[in-house]
Design a protein around this motif. Structure first.
Motif, PDB file in Angstrom:
ATOM      1  N   MET A   1       9.136 -10.283   8.370  1.00 57.84           N
ATOM      2  CA  MET A   1       9.200 -10.901   7.057  1.00 57.84           C
ATOM      3  C   MET A   1      10.047 -12.168   7.087  1.00 57.84           C
ATOM      4  N   LYS A   2       9.644 -13.135   6.307  1.00 57.91           N
ATOM      5  CA  LYS A   2      10.423 -14.356   6.158  1.00 57.91           C
ATOM      6  C   LYS A   2      11.606 -14.077   5.234  1.00 57.91           C
ATOM      7  N   PRO A   3      12.729 -14.754   5.474  1.00 50.23           N
ATOM      8  CA  PRO A   3      13.860 -14.589   4.555  1.00 50.23           C
ATOM      9  C   PRO A   3      13.543 -15.192   3.194  1.00 50.23           C
ATOM     10  N   LEU A   4      14.264 -14.750   2.200  1.00 50.14           N
ATOM     11  CA  LEU A   4      14.095 -15.292   0.854  1.00 50.14           C
ATOM     12  C   LEU A   4      14.454 -16.766   0.859  1.00 50.14           C
ATOM     13  N   ARG A   5      13.660 -17.565   0.176  1.00 48.01           N
ATOM     14  CA  ARG A   5      13.912 -18.998   0.139  1.00 48.01           C
ATOM     15  C   ARG A   5      13.797 -19.535  -1.274  1.00 48.01           C
ATOM     16  N   LEU A   6      14.859 -20.162  -1.693  1.00 46.94           N
ATOM     17  CA  LEU A   6      14.868 -20.896  -2.953  1.00 46.94           C
ATOM     18  C   LEU A   6      14.994 -22.372  -2.619  1.00 46.94           C
ATOM     19  N   SER A   7      14.629 -23.203  -3.551  1.00 49.60           N
ATOM     20  CA  SER A   7      14.851 -24.635  -3.356  1.00 49.60           C
ATOM     21  C   SER A   7      16.365 -24.899  -3.431  1.00 49.60           C
ATOM     22  N   GLU A   8      16.760 -26.063  -2.962  1.00 46.01           N
ATOM     23  CA  GLU A   8      18.185 -26.424  -3.007  1.00 46.01           C
ATOM     24  C   GLU A   8      18.702 -26.434  -4.438  1.00 46.01           C
ATOM     25  N   SER A   9      17.902 -26.937  -5.362  1.00 44.74           N
ATOM     26  CA  SER A   9      18.347 -26.989  -6.758  1.00 44.74           C
ATOM     27  C   SER A   9      18.451 -25.585  -7.358  1.00 44.74           C
ATOM     28  N   GLU A  10      17.538 -24.688  -6.983  1.00 46.49           N
ATOM     29  CA  GLU A  10      17.619 -23.302  -7.467  1.00 46.49           C
ATOM     30  C   GLU A  10      18.869 -22.617  -6.917  1.00 46.49           C
ATOM     31  N   GLU A  11      19.137 -22.829  -5.633  1.00 47.32           N
ATOM     32  CA  GLU A  11      20.342 -22.249  -5.030  1.00 47.32           C
ATOM     33  C   GLU A  11      21.602 -22.783  -5.699  1.00 47.32           C
ATOM     34  N   ALA A  12      21.628 -24.081  -5.943  1.00 48.56           N
ATOM     35  CA  ALA A  12      22.801 -24.689  -6.578  1.00 48.56           C
ATOM     36  C   ALA A  12      23.013 -24.123  -7.978  1.00 48.56           C
ATOM     37  N   ALA A  13      21.940 -23.978  -8.740  1.00 53.68           N
ATOM     38  CA  ALA A  13      22.042 -23.431 -10.093  1.00 53.68           C
ATOM     39  C   ALA A  13      22.563 -22.002 -10.053  1.00 53.68           C
ATOM     40  N   LEU A  14      22.062 -21.234  -9.123  1.00 55.28           N
ATOM     41  CA  LEU A  14      22.471 -19.839  -9.007  1.00 55.28           C
ATOM     42  C   LEU A  14      23.917 -19.736  -8.542  1.00 55.28           C
ATOM     43  N   ASN A  30      17.088  -7.652   5.661  1.00 52.13           N
ATOM     44  CA  ASN A  30      15.638  -7.579   5.563  1.00 52.13           C
ATOM     45  C   ASN A  30      15.168  -6.125   5.489  1.00 52.13           C
ATOM     46  N   HIS A  31      16.093  -5.208   5.352  1.00 49.50           N
ATOM     47  CA  HIS A  31      15.749  -3.796   5.249  1.00 49.50           C
ATOM     48  C   HIS A  31      15.160  -3.513   3.865  1.00 49.50           C
ATOM     49  N   PRO A  32      14.072  -2.755   3.804  1.00 45.41           N
ATOM     50  CA  PRO A  32      13.427  -2.491   2.503  1.00 45.41           C
ATOM     51  C   PRO A  32      14.373  -1.910   1.452  1.00 45.41           C
ATOM     52  N   ALA A  33      15.238  -0.997   1.839  1.00 48.43           N
ATOM     53  CA  ALA A  33      16.160  -0.398   0.861  1.00 48.43           C
ATOM     54  C   ALA A  33      17.124  -1.449   0.322  1.00 48.43           C
ATOM     55  N   ASP A  34      17.587  -2.344   1.196  1.00 46.36           N
ATOM     56  CA  ASP A  34      18.472  -3.419   0.740  1.00 46.36           C
ATOM     57  C   ASP A  34      17.740  -4.389  -0.178  1.00 46.36           C
ATOM     58  N   ARG A  35      16.474  -4.649   0.104  1.00 48.65           N
ATOM     59  CA  ARG A  35      15.695  -5.525  -0.786  1.00 48.65           C
ATOM     60  C   ARG A  35      15.577  -4.894  -2.178  1.00 48.65           C
ATOM     61  N   HIS A  36      15.373  -3.595  -2.239  1.00 52.40           N
ATOM     62  CA  HIS A  36      15.293  -2.916  -3.544  1.00 52.40           C
ATOM     63  C   HIS A  36      16.645  -2.989  -4.269  1.00 52.40           C
ATOM     64  N   LEU A  77      10.164 -13.272  -5.332  1.00 51.97           N
ATOM     65  CA  LEU A  77      10.136 -13.325  -3.868  1.00 51.97           C
ATOM     66  C   LEU A  77      10.356 -11.946  -3.252  1.00 51.97           C
ATOM     67  N   VAL A  78      11.277 -11.195  -3.815  1.00 47.78           N
ATOM     68  CA  VAL A  78      11.523  -9.831  -3.321  1.00 47.78           C
ATOM     69  C   VAL A  78      10.295  -8.968  -3.532  1.00 47.78           C
ATOM     70  N   ASP A  79       9.669  -9.106  -4.679  1.00 53.04           N
ATOM     71  CA  ASP A  79       8.446  -8.326  -4.948  1.00 53.04           C
ATOM     72  C   ASP A  79       7.361  -8.662  -3.930  1.00 53.04           C
ATOM     73  N   LEU A  80       7.218  -9.928  -3.592  1.00 49.13           N
ATOM     74  CA  LEU A  80       6.231 -10.320  -2.593  1.00 49.13           C
ATOM     75  C   LEU A  80       6.545  -9.701  -1.234  1.00 49.13           C
ATOM     76  N   GLN A  81       7.819  -9.684  -0.872  1.00 45.74           N
ATOM     77  CA  GLN A  81       8.196  -9.088   0.402  1.00 45.74           C
ATOM     78  C   GLN A  81       7.990  -7.580   0.405  1.00 45.74           C
ATOM     79  N   ASN A  82       8.163  -6.968  -0.740  1.00 45.52           N
ATOM     80  CA  ASN A  82       8.021  -5.511  -0.810  1.00 45.52           C
ATOM     81  C   ASN A  82       6.554  -5.069  -0.802  1.00 45.52           C
ATOM     82  N   GLU A  83       5.650  -5.986  -1.052  1.00 42.13           N
ATOM     83  CA  GLU A  83       4.230  -5.630  -1.065  1.00 42.13           C
ATOM     84  C   GLU A  83       3.739  -5.428   0.293  1.00 42.13           C
TER      85      GLU A  83
END
Length: 83
Positions: A1-14, A30-36, A77-83
């Motif tokens: 799985m790819k790591p979660l990726r936000l844009s730079e502006s999204e990361e800065a806002a968060l 990247n463990h499923p339980a940790d993603r949940h 993004l987490v939902d996509l990875q969990n699918e």
């Protein structure tokens, strides 16, 4: 799985409003339980953001709304990875 990726502006806002969220163990794992668990943290943080302004009797600030949008994207993004 790819790591979660936000844009730079999204990361800065968060990071401006919720600095510890992206640095949590669950966010880096990247463990499923940790993603949940991370998804649950994101949802709790988004509720906290909206309730804080409501409890204070004011509209959410622009920074809070941008952080909320970034959290929503993270959940997607987490939902996509969990699918």
């Amino acid at each position: 799985m790819k790591p979660l990726r936000l844009s730079e502006s999204e990361e800065a806002a968060l990071n401006a409003v919720c600095p510890n969220l992206l640095n949590s163990k669950e966010a880096r794992s990247n463990h499923p339980a940790d993603r949940h668990r991370f998804r649950a943290k994101c949802l709790a943080e988004s509720r906290r953001l909206l309730e804080a302004s409501k409890d204070e009797g004011r509209a959410a600030t622009r920074a809070e709304l941008e952080a909320f949008d970034s959290i929503t994207r993270l959940v997607d993004l987490v939902d996509l990875q969990n699918e």
